[in-house]
Design an enzyme around this catalytic site. Structure first.
Site, short mmCIF file in Angstrom:
data_model
loop_
_atom_site.label_atom_id
_atom_site.label_comp_id
_atom_site.label_asym_id
_atom_site.label_seq_id
_atom_site.Cartn_x
_atom_site.Cartn_y
_atom_site.Cartn_z
N CYS A 233 41.49 48.92 40.13
CA CYS A 233 42.55 48.38 39.28
C CYS A 233 43.04 49.39 38.23
O CYS A 233 44.23 49.40 37.90
CB CYS A 233 42.08 47.11 38.60
SG CYS A 233 41.85 45.75 39.76
N ASP B 34 40.76 44.78 32.96
CA ASP B 34 39.73 43.97 33.62
C ASP B 34 38.33 44.07 33.02
O ASP B 34 37.34 43.93 33.75
CB ASP B 34 39.65 44.33 35.11
CG ASP B 34 40.87 43.88 35.88
OD1 ASP B 34 41.75 43.23 35.30
OD2 ASP B 34 40.95 44.18 37.09
N LYS C 209 47.19 39.48 34.97
CA LYS C 209 47.72 40.08 36.19
C LYS C 209 47.13 39.39 37.41
O LYS C 209 46.02 38.86 37.37
CB LYS C 209 47.48 41.59 36.24
CG LYS C 209 46.05 42.05 36.47
CD LYS C 209 46.00 43.56 36.58
CE LYS C 209 44.59 44.10 36.70
NZ LYS C 209 43.90 43.78 37.94
#
Length: 232
Positions: A169, A38, A134
Site C-alpha cells: 500500500c 494503514d 481508502k
C-alpha cells in the site's frame, strides 16, 4: 526496524537520471503532507491477521515526523483501509485472489466498527490532522479515496510517505502520487514490510524511477517552515 542502505548501483542510476542523488534540497512545509498509510491494528497490532511486527518499531519515527511537520506548518494525513465497499469496488481480488477464509477475515477485520480498523494506539494522531479512508492498496487510484482532492484543495504538492506495508500500500500510493505529479519522498525508517528484502527492493525500485528515499532525520532537517519561507 529495517536497516536500509542504498546500494551504490542504485545511487549511480539515480544520479545519471537527475544529475544528483536527491531531488529535494529543501521541503517546503506549507506545501507538504505526511501521508501515514494503514497503521491500523489489523496490520500493526500483535496477534491481528496481517500483523507486520516491524510496523510497531516505526511508530516513534512516524510520530516524530508528524510533530516536526506540524510545527513547520505542514499537514498530516492518516490513511485507513476500509472494507465497506470492497466487494463492489474490488470484487475480483476478494473472490479470486483470496481463499474464502482469507476474504472473510479481511472483510471483518477492516470493517469500520472493528478493532482492526482503528489506528494503532501509540500513534499520536491529532484532531486537527486529516483522516482519509481508502478502498484499495493505493490511496490515489481512481475511486479509492478522497486524498487527491483533499491535498489539492490545500495547495499540497509534496508528500512524505510512511506506514505499512512498504512494498504494497505504501509503494502503490507513492507511485500513483508521482504519476499525478506530486513530488514524493518515501521515508525509509518510517515504512515497514514483512522482510528486510521486500522493504529494500521496494525502496530501491522507487528511488530509480519515482522519487526520493530519505530517513526521518534527513527529511526533518530539510523542512522549511511556513513563516521562514514567507519571510525569505
Amino acid at each position: 526496524m529495517h536497516r536500509y542502505v542504498v546500494p551504490d548501483s542504485i545511487k549511480e542510476r539515480v544520479i545519471r537520471r537527475q544529475g544528483k542523488f536527491l531531488s529535494h534540497d529543501t521541503i517546503e512545509a506549507g506545501r507538504t503532507a505526511l501521508v501515514v498509510v494503514d497503521m491500523q491494528n489489523y496490520f500493526v497490532a500483535e496477534g491481528f491477521p496481517l500483523e507486520v511486527p516491524v510496523a510497531r518499531d516505526i511508530v516513534p519515527n512516524i510520530n516524530r515526523m508528524a510533530k516536526a511537520l506540524r510545527a513547520a506548518g505542514g499537514t498530516v494525513v492518516w490513511i485507513q483501509t476500509t472494507s465497506a465497499r470492497a466487494l463492489t469496488t474490488w470484487g475480483n481480488f476478494h473472490a479470486r485472489m483470496l481463499t474464502p477464509e482469507r476474504s472473510d477475515t479481511r472483510l471483518a477485520g477492516l470493517d469500520e466498527k472493528s478493532e482492526g480498523y482503528k489506528l494503532y494506539p501509540t500513534l499520536e494522531a491529532l484532531p486537527t490532522d486529516l483522516r482519509v479512508k481508502k478502498d484499495k492498496y493505493s490511496a490515489f487510484i481512481h475511486g479509492s479515496s478522497e486524498l487527491d482532492a483533499q491535498l489539492k484543495s490545500r495547495g499540497i504538492d509534496t508528500l512524505l510517505i510512511t506506514g505499512t506495508v512498504t512494498n504494497v500500500c505504501c509503494e502503490s500510493t507513492a507511485r500513483d502520487a508521482m504519476m499525478l505529479d506530486y513530488r514524493v519522498i518515501m521515508v525509509s525508517d518510517g515504512n515497514a514490510s514483512l522482510s528486510d528484502e521486500e522493504h529494500a527492493a521496494s525502496l530501491n525500485n522507487f528511488l530509480v524511477f519515482f522519487g526520493d528515499v530519505m530517513t526521518t532525520d534527513e527529511a526533518s532537517t530539510r523542512l522549511v517552515p511556513v513563516l521562514k519561507r514567507a519571510v525569505g
